[in-house]
Design a protein around this motif. Structure first.
Motif, PDB file in Angstrom:
ATOM      1  N   LEU A 145       0.805  -1.230   0.000  1.00 14.41           N
ATOM      2  CA  LEU A 145       0.000   0.000   0.000  1.00 14.41           C
ATOM      3  C   LEU A 145       0.837   1.278   0.000  1.00 14.41           C
ATOM      4  O   LEU A 145       0.471   2.252  -0.675  1.00 14.41           O
ATOM      5  CB  LEU A 145      -0.961  -0.001   1.195  1.00 14.41           C
ATOM      6  CG  LEU A 145      -2.246  -0.820   1.030  1.00 14.41           C
ATOM      7  CD1 LEU A 145      -3.045  -0.808   2.322  1.00 14.41           C
ATOM      8  CD2 LEU A 145      -3.070  -0.296  -0.116  1.00 14.41           C
TER       9      LEU A 145
ATOM     10  N   ASP B 188      -0.475   3.354  -3.070  1.00 16.32           N
ATOM     11  CA  ASP B 188      -1.240   4.546  -2.706  1.00 16.32           C
ATOM     12  C   ASP B 188      -0.375   5.698  -2.225  1.00 16.32           C
ATOM     13  O   ASP B 188      -0.893   6.746  -1.848  1.00 16.32           O
ATOM     14  CB  ASP B 188      -2.259   4.202  -1.601  1.00 16.32           C
ATOM     15  CG  ASP B 188      -3.325   3.238  -2.081  1.00 16.32           C
ATOM     16  OD1 ASP B 188      -3.475   3.092  -3.309  1.00 16.32           O
ATOM     17  OD2 ASP B 188      -3.998   2.627  -1.240  1.00 16.32           O
TER      18      ASP B 188
ATOM     19  N   CYS C 204       6.647  -5.224   6.686  1.00 17.51           N
ATOM     20  CA  CYS C 204       5.253  -5.307   7.108  1.00 17.51           C
ATOM     21  C   CYS C 204       5.062  -6.536   7.987  1.00 17.51           C
ATOM     22  O   CYS C 204       5.598  -7.612   7.704  1.00 17.51           O
ATOM     23  CB  CYS C 204       4.321  -5.382   5.898  1.00 17.51           C
ATOM     24  SG  CYS C 204       2.568  -5.270   6.361  1.00 17.51           S
TER      25      CYS C 204
ATOM     26  N   ASN D 180      -0.507  -7.336  13.002  1.00 18.77           N
ATOM     27  CA  ASN D 180      -0.559  -6.795  14.363  1.00 18.77           C
ATOM     28  C   ASN D 180      -0.440  -7.889  15.417  1.00 18.77           C
ATOM     29  O   ASN D 180       0.175  -7.686  16.467  1.00 18.77           O
ATOM     30  CB  ASN D 180      -1.867  -6.025  14.573  1.00 18.77           C
ATOM     31  CG  ASN D 180      -1.920  -4.746  13.757  1.00 18.77           C
ATOM     32  OD1 ASN D 180      -0.880  -4.231  13.336  1.00 18.77           O
ATOM     33  ND2 ASN D 180      -3.120  -4.240  13.515  1.00 18.77           N
TER      34      ASN D 180
ATOM     35  N   LEU E 230       2.212   2.884   8.058  1.00 16.42           N
ATOM     36  CA  LEU E 230       0.842   2.849   7.565  1.00 16.42           C
ATOM     37  C   LEU E 230       0.193   1.595   8.114  1.00 16.42           C
ATOM     38  O   LEU E 230       0.750   0.504   8.004  1.00 16.42           O
ATOM     39  CB  LEU E 230       0.824   2.827   6.037  1.00 16.42           C
ATOM     40  CG  LEU E 230      -0.533   2.631   5.346  1.00 16.42           C
ATOM     41  CD1 LEU E 230      -1.431   3.817   5.618  1.00 16.42           C
ATOM     42  CD2 LEU E 230      -0.336   2.442   3.848  1.00 16.42           C
ATOM     43  N   SER E 231      -0.981   1.743   8.733  1.00 15.19           N
ATOM     44  CA  SER E 231      -1.688   0.595   9.295  1.00 15.19           C
ATOM     45  C   SER E 231      -2.989   0.355   8.549  1.00 15.19           C
ATOM     46  O   SER E 231      -3.761   1.288   8.311  1.00 15.19           O
ATOM     47  CB  SER E 231      -1.978   0.822  10.785  1.00 15.19           C
ATOM     48  OG  SER E 231      -0.781   0.892  11.531  1.00 15.19           O
ATOM     49  N   LYS E 232      -3.243  -0.889   8.182  1.00 16.37           N
ATOM     50  CA  LYS E 232      -4.477  -1.274   7.517  1.00 16.37           C
ATOM     51  C   LYS E 232      -4.533  -2.801   7.473  1.00 16.37           C
ATOM     52  O   LYS E 232      -3.500  -3.469   7.555  1.00 16.37           O
ATOM     53  CB  LYS E 232      -4.543  -0.693   6.105  1.00 16.37           C
ATOM     54  CG  LYS E 232      -5.943  -0.678   5.502  1.00 16.37           C
ATOM     55  CD  LYS E 232      -5.981   0.149   4.218  1.00 16.37           C
ATOM     56  CE  LYS E 232      -7.412   0.219   3.686  1.00 16.37           C
ATOM     57  NZ  LYS E 232      -7.492   1.053   2.454  1.00 16.37           N
ATOM     58  N   HIS E 233      -5.732  -3.361   7.326  1.00 13.63           N
ATOM     59  CA  HIS E 233      -5.904  -4.807   7.202  1.00 13.63           C
ATOM     60  C   HIS E 233      -5.289  -5.559   8.382  1.00 13.63           C
ATOM     61  O   HIS E 233      -4.769  -6.666   8.234  1.00 13.63           O
ATOM     62  CB  HIS E 233      -5.303  -5.325   5.892  1.00 13.63           C
ATOM     63  CG  HIS E 233      -5.832  -4.653   4.661  1.00 13.63           C
ATOM     64  ND1 HIS E 233      -7.176  -4.483   4.428  1.00 13.63           N
ATOM     65  CD2 HIS E 233      -5.180  -4.112   3.602  1.00 13.63           C
ATOM     66  CE1 HIS E 233      -7.336  -3.859   3.272  1.00 13.63           C
ATOM     67  NE2 HIS E 233      -6.146  -3.615   2.747  1.00 13.63           N
ATOM     68  N   LYS E 234      -5.330  -4.949   9.585  1.00 13.33           N
ATOM     69  CA  LYS E 234      -4.778  -5.560  10.792  1.00 13.33           C
ATOM     70  C   LYS E 234      -3.279  -5.845  10.665  1.00 13.33           C
ATOM     71  O   LYS E 234      -2.752  -6.787  11.248  1.00 13.33           O
ATOM     72  CB  LYS E 234      -5.540  -6.840  11.158  1.00 13.33           C
ATOM     73  CG  LYS E 234      -7.027  -6.600  11.443  1.00 13.33           C
ATOM     74  CD  LYS E 234      -7.738  -7.868  11.829  1.00 13.33           C
ATOM     75  CE  LYS E 234      -9.212  -7.579  12.115  1.00 13.33           C
ATOM     76  NZ  LYS E 234      -9.958  -8.808  12.467  1.00 13.33           N
ATOM     77  N   CYS E 235      -2.612  -5.018   9.878  1.00 15.37           N
ATOM     78  CA  CYS E 235      -1.165  -5.115   9.681  1.00 15.37           C
ATOM     79  C   CYS E 235      -0.557  -3.718   9.770  1.00 15.37           C
ATOM     80  O   CYS E 235      -1.262  -2.716   9.695  1.00 15.37           O
ATOM     81  CB  CYS E 235      -0.825  -5.720   8.309  1.00 15.37           C
ATOM     82  SG  CYS E 235      -1.413  -7.401   8.067  1.00 15.37           S
ATOM     83  N   ARG E 236       0.747  -3.716   9.921  1.00 13.22           N
ATOM     84  CA  ARG E 236       1.459  -2.448   9.975  1.00 13.22           C
ATOM     85  C   ARG E 236       2.640  -2.507   9.009  1.00 13.22           C
ATOM     86  O   ARG E 236       3.502  -3.380   9.122  1.00 13.22           O
ATOM     87  CB  ARG E 236       1.961  -2.180  11.397  1.00 13.22           C
ATOM     88  CG  ARG E 236       2.617  -0.825  11.580  1.00 13.22           C
ATOM     89  CD  ARG E 236       3.096  -0.639  13.003  1.00 13.22           C
ATOM     90  NE  ARG E 236       2.025  -0.808  13.978  1.00 13.22           N
ATOM     91  CZ  ARG E 236       2.139  -0.486  15.275  1.00 13.22           C
ATOM     92  NH1 ARG E 236       3.267   0.013  15.726  1.00 13.22           N
ATOM     93  NH2 ARG E 236       1.133  -0.678  16.101  1.00 13.22           N
TER      94      ARG E 236
END
Length: 334
Positions: free
Chosen positions: A2, A6, A99, A102, A123-129
């Motif tokens: 990401l 993005d 990556c 979490n 960047l944190s999203k989808h229960k990951c960092r």
């Protein structure tokens, strides 16, 4: 991916190195020219190859990269050594991007990379960092820590020097009690051509050779190349009998026949979830590979549901012992 897809990171014109790479749709959502993947776990390496992604040569001398991607493993010493390697492989002004999920230690992993390379973006999203370094410069990296972490997963003696192992392998710093239980119950009368499926650093193979004079050859099958390299080292001086060392995914089959198979099958892949399907597939592959009259000796956690698979593939099955939460099972082809 990401931070690249993005923003705020750009894909470098000269490509990137991906350490502990795993295949997945994010690698195919757009072109990532010059992506080179490295993976020592054979099933994941095979998936990358089937997807058409370039794999680094195991013995190749990799050039410095503008971007090094990392999926750190759960074992912390191994992860720290991988961070050190990523920093070493990044050219001056390059970045390291990692990556972690979490629930698999993202916070600790981010703190470790920050200790090594300074302040990070995240960047944190989808229960990951996902987290990444600033453009790396020599003065921004902790040189003393870098030197320490380069050796964090180095091979070292265990079991009073009988074997060498390294962080990140299964039961890396001890003799696994399940394997020890199986070795204790191997009959000395076993003979012929033998195989060890999921051989790890070679403990069961060493015990088989030591206890069973009738074994004429031994082939070790192991999916993790870091373990197989140590098995080759650990068994080098034990026997003059022919031995084969195969970096191989057992679940695809063996392609040859044996008289004896021993195994402590893995019940995890690279995640936390139990994977009894792997052990069941090991049993099916062993049944296919054993000659008439051949014997399978297997050990597993007592709760793992292998009995149905054993009875499906072998008409003669007996539980030899249940002890300490483990079970040793013997099966024979008619």
């Amino acid at each position: 991916m990401l931070p690249i897809v993005d923003g705020p990171l750009d894909w470098p014109a000269d490509g990137a190195l991906f350490l502990r790479a795993r295949d997945g749709w994010p690698l195919h959502q757009r072109a990532f020219p010059g992506l080179l993947c490295e993976q020592t776990f054979r099933p994941e390496a095979d998936r990358l190859a089937r997807s058409g992604l370039a794999l680094a040569d195991a013995d190749g001398d990799l050039s410095l990269q503008s971007l090094v991607l990392v999926l750190p493993p759960r074992q912390r010493d191994e992860a720290r050594a991988l961070f050190a390697r990523a920093v070493d492989r990044a050219r001056p002004g390059g970045r390291v991007l990692a990556c972690v999920a979490n629930d698999e230690g993202a916070k600790s992993a981010q703190a470790d990379l920050a200790r090594l390379a300074g302040p990070l973006g995240q960047l944190s999203k989808h229960k990951c960092r996902a987290f990444w370094t600033a453009p790396l410069a020599q003065e921004g990296v902790d040189a003393e820590l870098l030197a320490q972490w380069r050796q964090a997963d180095a091979p070292r003696p265990i079991a009073d020097g009988r074997f060498h192992s390294r962080p990140g392998l299964f039961a890396w710093d001890r003799i696994d009690p399940a394997s020890a239980l199986l070795a204790q119950h191997l009959p000395t009368t076993l003979r012929g051509e033998a195989a060890d499926l999921g051989a790890g650093f070679g403990f069961l193979s060493a015990e088989l050779l030591a206890r069973c004079a009738g074994i004429t050859s031994l082939d070790l099958y192991e999916a993790e190349r870091r373990a197989l390299d140590l098995a080759r080292q650990n068994l080098a001086a034990l026997s003059s009998k022919p031995m084969g060392f195969h970096w191989h995914d057992v679940t695809v089959g063996l392609g040859r026949a044996f008289d004896v198979i021993v195994s402590n099958p893995p019940f995890h892949a690279q995640g936390r979830a139990d994977r009894p399907d792997i052990g069941r597939r090991f049993i099916a592959v062993a049944a296919q590979a054993l000659r008439p009259g051949g014997e399978l000796w297997i050990v597993a956690n007592r709760h793992l549901p292998y009995e149905t698979a054993l009875q499906e593939h072998f008409p003669q099955v007996r539980t030899v012992v249940q002890q300490g939460g483990f079970k040793v099972v013997h099966a024979r082809r008619p």
